[in-house]
Design an enzyme around this catalytic site. Structure first.
Site, PDB file in Angstrom:
ATOM      1  N   HIS A 185      -9.256   1.251   5.083  1.00 30.35           N
ATOM      2  CA  HIS A 185      -8.320   1.698   6.006  1.00 30.35           C
ATOM      3  C   HIS A 185      -8.348   2.542   6.957  1.00 30.35           C
ATOM      4  CE1 HIS A 185      -4.202   3.096   6.473  1.00 30.35           C
ATOM      5  NE2 HIS A 185      -3.632   1.614   6.239  1.00 30.35           N
ATOM      6  N   GLY A 244       2.433   3.152  10.219  1.00 36.60           N
ATOM      7  CA  GLY A 244       3.845   3.460  10.686  1.00 36.60           C
ATOM      8  C   GLY A 244       4.353   4.262  11.618  1.00 36.60           C
ATOM      9  N   GLU A 280      -6.397   5.495   7.674  1.00 37.22           N
ATOM     10  CA  GLU A 280      -6.203   6.642   7.516  1.00 37.22           C
ATOM     11  C   GLU A 280      -7.432   7.570   6.577  1.00 37.22           C
ATOM     12  OE1 GLU A 280      -2.652   5.799   5.059  1.00 37.22           O
ATOM     13  OE2 GLU A 280      -2.017   5.250   7.240  1.00 37.22           O
ATOM     14  N   SER A 324       3.363  -1.865  10.237  1.00 34.46           N
ATOM     15  CA  SER A 324       5.155  -2.209  10.226  1.00 34.46           C
ATOM     16  C   SER A 324       5.606  -3.263  10.411  1.00 34.46           C
ATOM     17  CB  SER A 324       4.936  -1.297  12.347  1.00 34.46           C
ATOM     18  OG  SER A 324       4.788  -0.109  11.805  1.00 34.46           O
ATOM     19  N   GLU A 350      -5.744  -4.421  10.834  1.00 34.70           N
ATOM     20  CA  GLU A 350      -4.262  -3.625  10.983  1.00 34.70           C
ATOM     21  C   GLU A 350      -4.235  -2.710  12.052  1.00 34.70           C
ATOM     22  OE1 GLU A 350      -2.892  -2.190   7.286  1.00 34.70           O
ATOM     23  OE2 GLU A 350      -4.159  -0.928   6.937  1.00 34.70           O
ATOM     24  N   GLY A 368       2.993  -0.901   3.860  1.00 32.77           N
ATOM     25  CA  GLY A 368       2.919   0.397   4.074  1.00 32.77           C
ATOM     26  C   GLY A 368       4.100   0.586   3.071  1.00 32.77           C
ATOM     27  N   GLY A 369       4.933   1.215   4.622  1.00 31.02           N
ATOM     28  CA  GLY A 369       6.604   1.735   4.756  1.00 31.02           C
ATOM     29  C   GLY A 369       7.091   0.944   3.517  1.00 31.02           C
ATOM     30  N   ASN A 391       0.666  -1.203   0.118  1.00 28.98           N
ATOM     31  CA  ASN A 391       0.051   0.334  -0.067  1.00 28.98           C
ATOM     32  C   ASN A 391       0.988   1.202   0.222  1.00 28.98           C
ATOM     33  OD1 ASN A 391      -2.134   2.204   0.788  1.00 28.98           O
ATOM     34  ND2 ASN A 391      -2.266   1.164   2.795  1.00 28.98           N
ATOM     35  N   TRP A 392       0.983   1.770  -1.225  1.00 30.10           N
ATOM     36  CA  TRP A 392       2.151   3.209  -1.514  1.00 30.10           C
ATOM     37  C   TRP A 392       1.125   4.642  -0.729  1.00 30.10           C
ATOM     38  CZ3 TRP A 392       4.794   3.525  -6.068  1.00 30.10           C
ATOM     39  CH2 TRP A 392       5.843   2.559  -6.890  1.00 30.10           C
ATOM     40  N   LYS A 393      -0.311   4.349  -0.305  1.00 34.08           N
ATOM     41  CA  LYS A 393      -0.757   5.603   0.513  1.00 34.08           C
ATOM     42  C   LYS A 393      -0.575   6.500  -0.039  1.00 34.08           C
ATOM     43  CE  LYS A 393      -0.147   3.241   4.698  1.00 34.08           C
ATOM     44  NZ  LYS A 393      -0.046   3.459   6.202  1.00 34.08           N
TER      45      LYS A 393
HETATM   46  P1  PGA Z   1       2.960   0.289   7.296  1.00 32.24           P
HETATM   47  O1  PGA Z   1       1.804   0.985   6.929  1.00 32.24           O
HETATM   48  O2  PGA Z   1       2.931  -1.180   6.758  1.00 32.24           O
HETATM   49  O3  PGA Z   1       3.396   1.962   7.187  1.00 32.24           O
HETATM   50  O4  PGA Z   1       2.575   0.471   8.772  1.00 32.24           O
HETATM   51  C1  PGA Z   1       0.881   0.071   6.684  1.00 32.24           C
HETATM   52  C2  PGA Z   1      -0.660   0.420   6.061  1.00 32.24           C
HETATM   53  O5  PGA Z   1      -1.631   1.235   6.749  1.00 32.24           O
HETATM   54  O6  PGA Z   1      -1.593  -0.530   5.650  1.00 32.24           O
END
Ligand code: PGA
Length: 245
Positions: A96, A171, A98, A207, A165, A228-229, A12-14
């Protein structure tokens, strides 16, 4: 039985990625020249989907990060599930944390988006997860199970993917322990209202990185990761995929 479920590694590149970052695909294909022993999905920003659809390696699926509740109409700025399917996407992330936080998305909105995705022939990756405050109050399982029952439309287990999640792990560099993740995934599977809960794929997200992926992904009810990251770096993403050899 866990054996029935093929693992899914989803990036997930956001809101990250410019045209120059299309290079990621050739870097990834070089790092991973063999067909992976797992399903692999990348969800870049919508602006990169068209070009990535033309250059992706055959084993890499593409997905959106969100979709609208309806397929077309007067909704300036929104992107429908049908549009994502039209570009060659197979999946779309919905709900998600966010988006729940930034756009006030409720479980009812998440459910409508998941329904729209299924109608368009996509598999929605429906995200659930508790805040730190909820976990510390002992409410984590109740919150997550209620998000599952309110946010998932009537469907077969194979038509959706669930992503657990924990909000406090996204993050932050903090992850759920493999045991806590396993316990929550088992609780989610037990709470699935359909008959075929053994076919439901439940991803862990928060993470995940090359150092902790193996311990998390080897839990029997953890069917993959939403990353994500670490998905922004081809070597890290490839290394997580490689843990599923
Ligand atoms: P993260 O994000 O791996 O950077 O914690 C995961 C996500 O929000 O899908």
């Amino acid at each position: 039985m866990a054996m029935m479920r093929r693992k899914l590694v989803a990036g997930n590149w956001k809101m990250n990625g410019l045209q120059k970052d299309r290079q990621f695909l050739s870097d990834l294909a070089t790092l991973h020249s063999e067909t992976p022993n797992a399903d692999v999905l990348l969800c870049p920003p919508a602006t990169l989907l068209t070009s990535m659809a033309a250059t992706r390696p055959g084993w890499l699926m593409l997905g959106g990060q969100d979709c609208a509740m309806t397929q077309s109409g007067a909704h300036t700025g929104d992107i429908s599930a049908e549009m994502l399917a039209d570009l060659g996407c197979s999946h779309v992330i919905v709900g998600h944390s966010e988006r729940r936080a930034d756009h006030g998305e409720t479980d009812a909105v998440v459910r409508a988006k998941a329904q729209a995705a299924i109608q368009a022939g996509l598999i929605p990756i429906i995200c659930v997860g508790e805040t730190l405050e909820q976990r510390e109050s002992g409410l984590a399982e109740a919150v997550v199970v209620s998000q599952l029952s309110a946010g998932v439309p009537e469907c077969e287990a194979g038509q959706v993917v669930i992503a657990y999640e924990p909000v406090w792990a996204i993050g932050t560099g903090r992850t759920a322990s493999p045991e806590d993740a396993q316990a929550m995934h088992a609780a989610l599977r037990a709470a699935w209202s359909g008959a075929d809960s053994a076919a439901l794929r439940i991803l862990y997200g928060g993470s995940m990185n090359p150092g902790n992926a193996d311990a998390l992904l080897s839990q029997s009810d953890v069917d993959g990761g939403l990353i994500g990251g670490a998905s922004l770096k081809p070597d890290q993403f490839a290394s997580i995929i490689r843990t599923l050899r």
